[in-house]
Design a protein around this motif. Structure first.
Motif, PDB file in Angstrom:
ATOM      1  N   LEU A  19       0.597   5.006  12.978  1.00  0.00           N
ATOM      2  CA  LEU A  19       0.201   3.730  12.381  1.00  0.00           C
ATOM      3  C   LEU A  19      -0.664   3.987  11.152  1.00  0.00           C
ATOM      4  O   LEU A  19      -1.576   4.819  11.191  1.00  0.00           O
ATOM      5  CB  LEU A  19      -0.583   2.865  13.368  1.00  0.00           C
ATOM      6  CG  LEU A  19       0.172   2.320  14.578  1.00  0.00           C
ATOM      7  CD1 LEU A  19      -0.756   1.447  15.414  1.00  0.00           C
ATOM      8  CD2 LEU A  19       1.401   1.532  14.161  1.00  0.00           C
ATOM      9  N   ARG A  20      -0.375   3.272  10.066  1.00  0.00           N
ATOM     10  CA  ARG A  20      -1.186   3.367   8.849  1.00  0.00           C
ATOM     11  C   ARG A  20      -1.723   1.975   8.528  1.00  0.00           C
ATOM     12  O   ARG A  20      -0.965   1.081   8.151  1.00  0.00           O
ATOM     13  CB  ARG A  20      -0.339   3.886   7.683  1.00  0.00           C
ATOM     14  CG  ARG A  20      -1.168   4.190   6.433  1.00  0.00           C
ATOM     15  CD  ARG A  20      -0.278   4.600   5.281  1.00  0.00           C
ATOM     16  NE  ARG A  20       0.316   3.427   4.608  1.00  0.00           N
ATOM     17  CZ  ARG A  20       1.562   3.409   4.137  1.00  0.00           C
ATOM     18  NH1 ARG A  20       2.365   4.437   4.279  1.00  0.00           N
ATOM     19  NH2 ARG A  20       2.009   2.327   3.520  1.00  0.00           N
ATOM     20  N   VAL A  21      -3.006   1.795   8.706  1.00  0.00           N
ATOM     21  CA  VAL A  21      -3.613   0.489   8.442  1.00  0.00           C
ATOM     22  C   VAL A  21      -3.854   0.366   6.936  1.00  0.00           C
ATOM     23  O   VAL A  21      -4.733   1.005   6.380  1.00  0.00           O
ATOM     24  CB  VAL A  21      -4.931   0.296   9.206  1.00  0.00           C
ATOM     25  CG1 VAL A  21      -5.461  -1.118   8.965  1.00  0.00           C
ATOM     26  CG2 VAL A  21      -4.742   0.541  10.689  1.00  0.00           C
ATOM     27  N   ASP A  22      -3.053  -0.500   6.289  1.00  0.00           N
ATOM     28  CA  ASP A  22      -3.160  -0.672   4.840  1.00  0.00           C
ATOM     29  C   ASP A  22      -4.136  -1.772   4.441  1.00  0.00           C
ATOM     30  O   ASP A  22      -4.626  -1.788   3.313  1.00  0.00           O
ATOM     31  CB  ASP A  22      -1.791  -1.000   4.234  1.00  0.00           C
ATOM     32  CG  ASP A  22      -0.897   0.230   4.137  1.00  0.00           C
ATOM     33  OD1 ASP A  22      -1.398   1.354   4.354  1.00  0.00           O
ATOM     34  OD2 ASP A  22       0.298   0.069   3.856  1.00  0.00           O
ATOM     35  N   GLY A  23      -4.385  -2.727   5.347  1.00  0.00           N
ATOM     36  CA  GLY A  23      -5.254  -3.829   4.950  1.00  0.00           C
ATOM     37  C   GLY A  23      -5.326  -4.923   5.986  1.00  0.00           C
ATOM     38  O   GLY A  23      -5.082  -4.702   7.179  1.00  0.00           O
ATOM     39  N   LEU A  24      -5.642  -6.124   5.501  1.00  0.00           N
ATOM     40  CA  LEU A  24      -5.893  -7.279   6.357  1.00  0.00           C
ATOM     41  C   LEU A  24      -4.995  -8.436   5.958  1.00  0.00           C
ATOM     42  O   LEU A  24      -4.551  -8.539   4.818  1.00  0.00           O
ATOM     43  CB  LEU A  24      -7.358  -7.713   6.238  1.00  0.00           C
ATOM     44  CG  LEU A  24      -8.424  -6.637   6.467  1.00  0.00           C
ATOM     45  CD1 LEU A  24      -9.810  -7.214   6.205  1.00  0.00           C
ATOM     46  CD2 LEU A  24      -8.325  -6.057   7.871  1.00  0.00           C
ATOM     47  N   MET A  25      -4.746  -9.310   6.924  1.00  0.00           N
ATOM     48  CA  MET A  25      -3.932 -10.513   6.688  1.00  0.00           C
ATOM     49  C   MET A  25      -4.609 -11.704   7.354  1.00  0.00           C
ATOM     50  O   MET A  25      -5.267 -11.565   8.383  1.00  0.00           O
ATOM     51  CB  MET A  25      -2.529 -10.324   7.284  1.00  0.00           C
ATOM     52  CG  MET A  25      -1.595 -11.519   7.080  1.00  0.00           C
ATOM     53  SD  MET A  25      -1.661 -12.748   8.409  1.00  0.00           S
ATOM     54  CE  MET A  25      -0.159 -12.368   9.287  1.00  0.00           C
ATOM     55  N   THR A  26      -4.451 -12.872   6.752  1.00  0.00           N
ATOM     56  CA  THR A  26      -4.918 -14.091   7.401  1.00  0.00           C
ATOM     57  C   THR A  26      -4.005 -15.248   7.069  1.00  0.00           C
ATOM     58  O   THR A  26      -3.301 -15.232   6.046  1.00  0.00           O
ATOM     59  CB  THR A  26      -6.372 -14.442   6.999  1.00  0.00           C
ATOM     60  OG1 THR A  26      -6.908 -15.388   7.937  1.00  0.00           O
ATOM     61  CG2 THR A  26      -6.451 -15.040   5.589  1.00  0.00           C
ATOM     62  N   VAL A  27      -3.993 -16.228   7.952  1.00  0.00           N
ATOM     63  CA  VAL A  27      -3.322 -17.508   7.725  1.00  0.00           C
ATOM     64  C   VAL A  27      -4.431 -18.549   7.632  1.00  0.00           C
ATOM     65  O   VAL A  27      -5.124 -18.809   8.617  1.00  0.00           O
ATOM     66  CB  VAL A  27      -2.345 -17.860   8.869  1.00  0.00           C
ATOM     67  CG1 VAL A  27      -1.684 -19.204   8.600  1.00  0.00           C
ATOM     68  CG2 VAL A  27      -1.302 -16.761   9.039  1.00  0.00           C
ATOM     69  N   ALA A  28      -4.603 -19.111   6.466  1.00  0.00           N
ATOM     70  CA  ALA A  28      -5.694 -20.064   6.262  1.00  0.00           C
ATOM     71  C   ALA A  28      -5.374 -21.393   6.943  1.00  0.00           C
ATOM     72  O   ALA A  28      -4.203 -21.736   7.148  1.00  0.00           O
ATOM     73  CB  ALA A  28      -5.927 -20.293   4.776  1.00  0.00           C
ATOM     74  N   PRO A  29      -6.379 -22.165   7.298  1.00  0.00           N
ATOM     75  CA  PRO A  29      -6.146 -23.501   7.850  1.00  0.00           C
ATOM     76  C   PRO A  29      -5.359 -24.372   6.873  1.00  0.00           C
ATOM     77  O   PRO A  29      -5.469 -24.203   5.654  1.00  0.00           O
ATOM     78  CB  PRO A  29      -7.568 -24.055   8.047  1.00  0.00           C
ATOM     79  CG  PRO A  29      -8.448 -22.851   8.120  1.00  0.00           C
ATOM     80  CD  PRO A  29      -7.815 -21.827   7.221  1.00  0.00           C
ATOM     81  N   GLU A  30      -4.551 -25.276   7.413  1.00  0.00           N
ATOM     82  CA  GLU A  30      -3.803 -26.198   6.566  1.00  0.00           C
ATOM     83  C   GLU A  30      -4.731 -27.314   6.101  1.00  0.00           C
ATOM     84  O   GLU A  30      -5.313 -28.026   6.906  1.00  0.00           O
ATOM     85  CB  GLU A  30      -2.618 -26.779   7.332  1.00  0.00           C
ATOM     86  CG  GLU A  30      -1.537 -25.753   7.640  1.00  0.00           C
ATOM     87  CD  GLU A  30      -0.293 -26.384   8.246  1.00  0.00           C
ATOM     88  OE1 GLU A  30      -0.082 -27.592   8.023  1.00  0.00           O
ATOM     89  OE2 GLU A  30       0.441 -25.670   8.942  1.00  0.00           O
ATOM     90  N   VAL A  31      -4.865 -27.452   4.794  1.00  0.00           N
ATOM     91  CA  VAL A  31      -5.769 -28.449   4.211  1.00  0.00           C
ATOM     92  C   VAL A  31      -5.066 -29.145   3.052  1.00  0.00           C
ATOM     93  O   VAL A  31      -4.098 -28.626   2.486  1.00  0.00           O
ATOM     94  CB  VAL A  31      -7.081 -27.798   3.715  1.00  0.00           C
ATOM     95  CG1 VAL A  31      -7.892 -27.248   4.877  1.00  0.00           C
ATOM     96  CG2 VAL A  31      -6.785 -26.691   2.704  1.00  0.00           C
ATOM     97  N   ALA A  32      -5.554 -30.311   2.698  1.00  0.00           N
ATOM     98  CA  ALA A  32      -4.950 -31.055   1.590  1.00  0.00           C
ATOM     99  C   ALA A  32      -5.300 -30.438   0.247  1.00  0.00           C
ATOM    100  O   ALA A  32      -4.482 -30.399  -0.666  1.00  0.00           O
ATOM    101  CB  ALA A  32      -5.400 -32.512   1.639  1.00  0.00           C
ATOM    102  N   ASP A  33      -6.531 -29.941   0.128  1.00  0.00           N
ATOM    103  CA  ASP A  33      -7.000 -29.355  -1.131  1.00  0.00           C
ATOM    104  C   ASP A  33      -7.181 -27.851  -0.954  1.00  0.00           C
ATOM    105  O   ASP A  33      -8.031 -27.415  -0.174  1.00  0.00           O
ATOM    106  CB  ASP A  33      -8.335 -29.989  -1.525  1.00  0.00           C
ATOM    107  CG  ASP A  33      -8.848 -29.490  -2.878  1.00  0.00           C
ATOM    108  OD1 ASP A  33      -8.211 -28.583  -3.458  1.00  0.00           O
ATOM    109  OD2 ASP A  33      -9.876 -30.004  -3.333  1.00  0.00           O
ATOM    110  N   PRO A  34      -6.383 -27.016  -1.654  1.00  0.00           N
ATOM    111  CA  PRO A  34      -6.496 -25.562  -1.511  1.00  0.00           C
ATOM    112  C   PRO A  34      -7.904 -25.025  -1.764  1.00  0.00           C
ATOM    113  O   PRO A  34      -8.265 -23.965  -1.245  1.00  0.00           O
ATOM    114  CB  PRO A  34      -5.508 -25.026  -2.556  1.00  0.00           C
ATOM    115  CG  PRO A  34      -4.535 -26.130  -2.777  1.00  0.00           C
ATOM    116  CD  PRO A  34      -5.316 -27.392  -2.604  1.00  0.00           C
TER     117      PRO A  34
END
Length: 223
Positions: free
Chosen positions: A152-167
């Protein structure tokens, strides 16, 4: 608009966001999220120059990997959705797994690999009960453990942001993940989807996962 036209428009928006942030557009990889769309849609995007695609479900991704060679496509398919431990044996079929959300899952994947696999650790920055992922404070220790696992090679991080009307409302989420990434000296940050990828790029994302803006609306939410 067609898939090639949509791709061109998305790439222009990526370039604009990079310009605002003083970044080089070549530093941001576009992952075209092809879930629920047929292999032929991937082939159309591939013919227009797109090389990286994201699938949320293991079985759907495996089916497309089987279908693409007959269409003359040699694309990289990344698994970006939740991977159950009982399906960890399939992880090595993908170009990377962006959604490793526990040490136990990483261990299960590692045991079944015969090659090095790039992975990202999924972080639930918003601490949403409906989403998988490490809490921010868990990541340093988890990273230390996972880095000891073979193949395994850990290259980085990922996230799924909350769904919102204004980014703009999720800018702090992206900023927090970038700060964590900097602290851990990781190179890749997968954050930003159709609704918020410009803000994610401004905050340092190196991979954006975009589906709807490329392939059109699908019969389920997301992308």
């Amino acid at each position: 608009m067609s898939i090639p036209d949509n791709l061109r428009q998305v790439k222009e928006q990526i370039a604009h966001a990079c310009d605002r942030a003083g970044r080089d557009p070549s530093d941001v990889s576009l992952i075209a999220v092809s879930k629920t769309f047929p292999a032929e849609a991937i082939a159309e995007a591939w013919a227009a120059g797109q090389r990286h695609f994201g699938e949320n479900r293991v079985q759907e991704g495996l089916a497309k990997l089987d279908q693409l060679p007959a269409l003359g496509v040699e694309a990289d398919i990344h698994l970006i959705g939740h991977l159950q431990r009982n399906k960890a044996r399939h992880a090595g079929s993908f170009a990377s797994v962006q959604s490793v959300d526990s040490v136990r899952l990483a261990e299960a994947i590692s045991r079944r690999l015969d090659r090095e696999l790039p992975i990202l650790l999924e972080v639930n920055v918003g601490e949403e009960s409906t989403k998988e992922g490490f809490h921010v404070e868990e990541v340093p220790a988890a990273l230390e453990q996972i880095r000891t696992l073979p193949n395994l090679r850990v290259d980085g991080l990922m996230t799924v942001a909350p769904e919102v009307a204004d980014p703009e409302d999720v800018r702090p989420i992206f900023r927090q993940l970038r700060q964590l990434s900097d602290q851990l000296r990781l190179s890749e940050l997968s954050m930003g989807m159709t609704n918020d990828y410009a803000v994610a790029i401004e905050e340092g994302s190196t991979m954006v996962r975009i589906g709807r803006a490329i392939f059109g609306n699908r019969p389920e939410a997301g992308g």
